[in-house]
Scaffold this motif. Structure first.
Motif, PDB file in Angstrom:
ATOM      1  N   GLY A 260      41.904  38.862  36.703  1.00 50.35           N
ATOM      2  CA  GLY A 260      42.059  37.483  36.291  1.00 50.35           C
ATOM      3  C   GLY A 260      42.931  36.610  37.161  1.00 50.35           C
ATOM      4  O   GLY A 260      43.238  35.468  36.786  1.00 50.35           O
ATOM      5  N   VAL A 261      43.354  37.099  38.327  1.00 50.95           N
ATOM      6  CA  VAL A 261      44.190  36.294  39.212  1.00 50.95           C
ATOM      7  C   VAL A 261      43.322  35.254  39.918  1.00 50.95           C
ATOM      8  O   VAL A 261      42.266  35.579  40.480  1.00 50.95           O
ATOM      9  CB  VAL A 261      44.914  37.172  40.246  1.00 50.95           C
ATOM     10  CG1 VAL A 261      45.779  36.318  41.177  1.00 50.95           C
ATOM     11  CG2 VAL A 261      45.767  38.224  39.553  1.00 50.95           C
ATOM     12  N   ALA A 262      43.762  34.014  39.904  1.00 55.73           N
ATOM     13  CA  ALA A 262      43.054  32.902  40.537  1.00 55.73           C
ATOM     14  C   ALA A 262      44.050  32.085  41.353  1.00 55.73           C
ATOM     15  O   ALA A 262      45.264  32.226  41.193  1.00 55.73           O
ATOM     16  CB  ALA A 262      42.393  32.025  39.472  1.00 55.73           C
ATOM     17  N   PRO A 263      43.553  31.223  42.245  1.00 54.70           N
ATOM     18  CA  PRO A 263      44.473  30.396  43.036  1.00 54.70           C
ATOM     19  C   PRO A 263      45.447  29.589  42.187  1.00 54.70           C
ATOM     20  O   PRO A 263      46.570  29.321  42.616  1.00 54.70           O
ATOM     21  CB  PRO A 263      43.521  29.492  43.825  1.00 54.70           C
ATOM     22  CG  PRO A 263      42.279  30.318  43.986  1.00 54.70           C
ATOM     23  CD  PRO A 263      42.156  31.069  42.697  1.00 54.70           C
ATOM     24  N   THR A 264      45.045  29.222  40.979  1.00 57.15           N
ATOM     25  CA  THR A 264      45.931  28.462  40.098  1.00 57.15           C
ATOM     26  C   THR A 264      47.002  29.330  39.442  1.00 57.15           C
ATOM     27  O   THR A 264      47.912  28.803  38.792  1.00 57.15           O
ATOM     28  CB  THR A 264      45.111  27.767  38.996  1.00 57.15           C
ATOM     29  OG1 THR A 264      44.323  28.760  38.314  1.00 57.15           O
ATOM     30  CG2 THR A 264      44.201  26.701  39.586  1.00 57.15           C
ATOM     31  N   SER A 265      46.902  30.658  39.609  1.00 61.23           N
ATOM     32  CA  SER A 265      47.858  31.559  38.969  1.00 61.23           C
ATOM     33  C   SER A 265      49.233  31.487  39.610  1.00 61.23           C
ATOM     34  O   SER A 265      50.247  31.762  38.949  1.00 61.23           O
ATOM     35  CB  SER A 265      47.346  33.005  39.030  1.00 61.23           C
ATOM     36  OG  SER A 265      46.097  33.143  38.381  1.00 61.23           O
ATOM     37  N   GLY A 266      49.287  31.170  40.911  1.00 62.01           N
ATOM     38  CA  GLY A 266      50.566  31.097  41.597  1.00 62.01           C
ATOM     39  C   GLY A 266      50.530  31.793  42.940  1.00 62.01           C
ATOM     40  O   GLY A 266      49.471  32.161  43.458  1.00 62.01           O
TER      41      GLY A 266
ATOM     42  N   ARG B 175      41.531  31.624  52.508  1.00 59.45           N
ATOM     43  CA  ARG B 175      40.226  30.956  52.455  1.00 59.45           C
ATOM     44  C   ARG B 175      39.763  30.771  51.008  1.00 59.45           C
ATOM     45  O   ARG B 175      39.050  29.809  50.697  1.00 59.45           O
ATOM     46  CB  ARG B 175      39.198  31.754  53.240  1.00 59.45           C
ATOM     47  CG  ARG B 175      37.835  31.071  53.290  1.00 59.45           C
ATOM     48  CD  ARG B 175      36.973  31.548  54.405  1.00 59.45           C
ATOM     49  NE  ARG B 175      35.715  30.807  54.465  1.00 59.45           N
ATOM     50  CZ  ARG B 175      34.785  30.994  55.387  1.00 59.45           C
ATOM     51  NH1 ARG B 175      34.977  31.877  56.343  1.00 59.45           N
ATOM     52  NH2 ARG B 175      33.671  30.298  55.372  1.00 59.45           N
ATOM     53  N   LEU B 176      40.186  31.679  50.120  1.00 59.55           N
ATOM     54  CA  LEU B 176      39.813  31.567  48.709  1.00 59.55           C
ATOM     55  C   LEU B 176      40.690  30.571  47.952  1.00 59.55           C
ATOM     56  O   LEU B 176      40.487  30.356  46.761  1.00 59.55           O
ATOM     57  CB  LEU B 176      39.887  32.942  48.046  1.00 59.55           C
ATOM     58  CG  LEU B 176      38.806  33.942  48.489  1.00 59.55           C
ATOM     59  CD1 LEU B 176      39.120  35.344  47.995  1.00 59.55           C
ATOM     60  CD2 LEU B 176      37.428  33.505  48.013  1.00 59.55           C
ATOM     61  N   GLY B 177      41.668  29.992  48.646  1.00 58.50           N
ATOM     62  CA  GLY B 177      42.470  28.936  48.040  1.00 58.50           C
ATOM     63  C   GLY B 177      43.830  29.346  47.534  1.00 58.50           C
ATOM     64  O   GLY B 177      44.532  28.542  46.915  1.00 58.50           O
ATOM     65  N   PHE B 178      44.253  30.590  47.807  1.00 58.10           N
ATOM     66  CA  PHE B 178      45.555  31.053  47.348  1.00 58.10           C
ATOM     67  C   PHE B 178      46.673  30.571  48.278  1.00 58.10           C
ATOM     68  O   PHE B 178      46.477  30.422  49.486  1.00 58.10           O
ATOM     69  CB  PHE B 178      45.597  32.582  47.297  1.00 58.10           C
ATOM     70  CG  PHE B 178      44.783  33.184  46.192  1.00 58.10           C
ATOM     71  CD1 PHE B 178      45.355  33.440  44.958  1.00 58.10           C
ATOM     72  CD2 PHE B 178      43.450  33.503  46.385  1.00 58.10           C
ATOM     73  CE1 PHE B 178      44.609  34.003  43.927  1.00 58.10           C
ATOM     74  CE2 PHE B 178      42.695  34.067  45.368  1.00 58.10           C
ATOM     75  CZ  PHE B 178      43.282  34.318  44.136  1.00 58.10           C
TER      76      PHE B 178
ATOM     77  N   TRP C 117      56.018  36.231  42.154  1.00 63.42           N
ATOM     78  CA  TRP C 117      54.641  36.429  42.602  1.00 63.42           C
ATOM     79  C   TRP C 117      53.675  36.511  41.427  1.00 63.42           C
ATOM     80  O   TRP C 117      53.905  37.241  40.472  1.00 63.42           O
ATOM     81  CB  TRP C 117      54.518  37.706  43.439  1.00 63.42           C
ATOM     82  CG  TRP C 117      55.651  37.925  44.375  1.00 63.42           C
ATOM     83  CD1 TRP C 117      56.585  38.915  44.341  1.00 63.42           C
ATOM     84  CD2 TRP C 117      55.988  37.109  45.505  1.00 63.42           C
ATOM     85  NE1 TRP C 117      57.486  38.784  45.358  1.00 63.42           N
ATOM     86  CE2 TRP C 117      57.153  37.675  46.098  1.00 63.42           C
ATOM     87  CE3 TRP C 117      55.438  35.963  46.078  1.00 63.42           C
ATOM     88  CZ2 TRP C 117      57.757  37.144  47.221  1.00 63.42           C
ATOM     89  CZ3 TRP C 117      56.049  35.411  47.197  1.00 63.42           C
ATOM     90  CH2 TRP C 117      57.181  35.995  47.760  1.00 63.42           C
ATOM     91  N   ALA C 118      52.569  35.803  41.540  1.00 62.39           N
ATOM     92  CA  ALA C 118      51.480  35.982  40.580  1.00 62.39           C
ATOM     93  C   ALA C 118      50.739  37.280  40.861  1.00 62.39           C
ATOM     94  O   ALA C 118      50.188  37.911  39.956  1.00 62.39           O
ATOM     95  CB  ALA C 118      50.514  34.801  40.655  1.00 62.39           C
ATOM     96  N   ALA C 119      50.737  37.669  42.137  1.00 61.70           N
ATOM     97  CA  ALA C 119      50.056  38.893  42.557  1.00 61.70           C
ATOM     98  C   ALA C 119      50.614  39.329  43.900  1.00 61.70           C
ATOM     99  O   ALA C 119      51.204  38.534  44.640  1.00 61.70           O
ATOM    100  CB  ALA C 119      48.547  38.678  42.642  1.00 61.70           C
ATOM    101  N   VAL C 120      50.389  40.599  44.214  1.00 64.64           N
ATOM    102  CA  VAL C 120      50.860  41.175  45.470  1.00 64.64           C
ATOM    103  C   VAL C 120      49.775  42.087  46.020  1.00 64.64           C
ATOM    104  O   VAL C 120      49.150  42.846  45.271  1.00 64.64           O
ATOM    105  CB  VAL C 120      52.159  41.997  45.275  1.00 64.64           C
ATOM    106  CG1 VAL C 120      52.613  42.614  46.596  1.00 64.64           C
ATOM    107  CG2 VAL C 120      53.266  41.142  44.663  1.00 64.64           C
ATOM    108  N   VAL C 121      49.559  42.021  47.343  1.00 63.75           N
ATOM    109  CA  VAL C 121      48.768  43.022  48.060  1.00 63.75           C
ATOM    110  C   VAL C 121      49.755  43.792  48.924  1.00 63.75           C
ATOM    111  O   VAL C 121      50.309  43.246  49.884  1.00 63.75           O
ATOM    112  CB  VAL C 121      47.670  42.379  48.926  1.00 63.75           C
ATOM    113  CG1 VAL C 121      46.964  43.442  49.767  1.00 63.75           C
ATOM    114  CG2 VAL C 121      46.660  41.649  48.051  1.00 63.75           C
ATOM    115  N   ASP C 122      50.011  45.056  48.565  1.00 70.36           N
ATOM    116  CA  ASP C 122      51.025  45.855  49.262  1.00 70.36           C
ATOM    117  C   ASP C 122      50.377  46.954  50.092  1.00 70.36           C
ATOM    118  O   ASP C 122      49.624  47.768  49.571  1.00 70.36           O
ATOM    119  CB  ASP C 122      52.001  46.488  48.282  1.00 70.36           C
ATOM    120  CG  ASP C 122      53.007  47.372  49.015  1.00 70.36           C
ATOM    121  OD1 ASP C 122      53.809  46.818  49.796  1.00 70.36           O
ATOM    122  OD2 ASP C 122      52.948  48.602  48.839  1.00 70.36           O
ATOM    123  N   ALA C 123      50.733  46.987  51.380  1.00 71.83           N
ATOM    124  CA  ALA C 123      50.247  48.020  52.284  1.00 71.83           C
ATOM    125  C   ALA C 123      51.391  48.874  52.810  1.00 71.83           C
ATOM    126  O   ALA C 123      51.234  49.575  53.805  1.00 71.83           O
ATOM    127  CB  ALA C 123      49.497  47.385  53.456  1.00 71.83           C
TER     128      ALA C 123
END
Length: 333
Positions: A149-155, A176-179, A220-226
């Protein structure tokens, strides 16, 4: 006869490890029961796992001798698989290739048809390898955020290890997806590179790399961790209520020295991303979305091409942290 990078170890003794460019015969390929397609590999790539194998810095290889290369793109030469015919263009990622089965840092390979994805018409074989497992993993991470459910409007979204292969493509996709994307990196000199990919804010990875409090200021609304280890733990501690963190790497370490606090007090979700054994429908979905959502022009900003003979030295540079973005290996001379 064909050229391949060959890894050898005598009698299980790590000190006997050797990596070399070898000339092999098709008779040297694994038997057909280990793969029902014989393919011409036009391009491969160097991922972190390939770097570990080529420099013998991790227990990646489980069968000797081994041709490394978990990724490949090219053309089917011979097929015993109903879904594939000679002349079909393919992309291969993972499935134990380069670990237990000979891989794609070679002009010829024998692969399983059930593990291949058809090369999207949006990409050339070179572009597909500029994406490689790193970009495919980044797309799996983005899909996991969307599925939660994470979207660009989420933060704001944080991407760690941002100058690496996964990080670079994750930044480009999310932007590119607007985040709104914050890119964490230890290579602060690469700020212009990351902004060109779409990052709005650059963070020094040192802010995340040391032990921190179990719960920190929500950001953070979301994180991509590598990266893993303390970086992942701090990212979790800073994730907002109901946020999502994807974990797909271990550059800092395999440990998770943290607390359950983000999960039980903020409802944070930690989503594991496996690219190696992901089922074919999930792979196809990721590649379909890459064809739609990744700007091919941005691939050139993050891609360096090397030849098969020079891939060994480039792997050493990769493991020394001297590489940014993606490394494409042109297989044929």
């Amino acid at each position: 006869m064909f050229q391949a990078l060959l890894l050898e170890q005598a009698n299980g003794r790590p000190e006997s490890f050797a990596a070399r460019l070898a000339t092999l015969d098709e008779a040297d390929l694994p038997p057909l029961n280990e793969g029902d397609l014989t393919v011409d590999v036009q391009y491969s790539t160097l991922n972190y796992k390939d770097g570990l194998a080529l420099t013998n810095q991790g227990p990646v290889v489980r069968k000797w001798p081994m041709v490394p290369g978990i990724d490949g793109a090219g053309t089917v030469l011979e097929s015993r698989h109903a879904a594939w015919r000679a002349g079909d263009a393919f992309v291969h990622n993972g499935w134990g290739v380069g670990e237990t089965q000979w891989g794609c840092l070679a002009e010829r390979a024998r692969l399983r048809g059930n593990g291949l994805v058809r090369l999207p018409s949006a990409f050339t074989p070179r572009q597909a390898m500029a994406i490689g497992t790193a970009g495919y993993t980044a797309m799996l991470s983005v899909l996991a955020l969307e599925d939660h459910g994470v979207a660009p409007t989420s933060g704001e979204v944080l991407v760690t290890g941002a100058t690496g292969g996964v990080g670079s493509i994750a930044v480009a996709l999310l932007s590119r997806l607007g985040f709104k994307v914050t890119a964490a990196t230890g290579k602060t000199a690469e700020a212009d590179y990351l902004r060109a990919l779409g990052a709005t804010t650059i963070m020094d990875r040192a802010e995340l790399a040391l032990p921190g409090k179990p719960l920190q200021k929500e950001r953070w609304a979301a994180v991509v961790d590598a990266v893993g280890s303390h970086t992942l733990v701090n990212a979790l501690a800073q994730t907002r209520y109901g946020g999502v963190v994807t974990a797909c790497g271990l550059a800092q370490g395999m440990d998770l020295p943290g607390s359950v606090a983000p999960f039980i007090l903020r409802g944070v979700t930690l989503a594991g991303i496996d690219s190696v054994m992901a089922p074919l429908p999930k792979r196809q979905r990721a590649w379909d979305r890459l064809a739609r959502d990744l700007d091919p022009a941005l691939l050139e900003r993050m891609t360096e091409e090397v030849s098969l003979p020079t891939a060994l030295e480039k792997a050493r540079q990769l493991m020394a942290g001297q590489v940014r973005g993606r490394i494409v290996v042109k297989i044929a001379a």
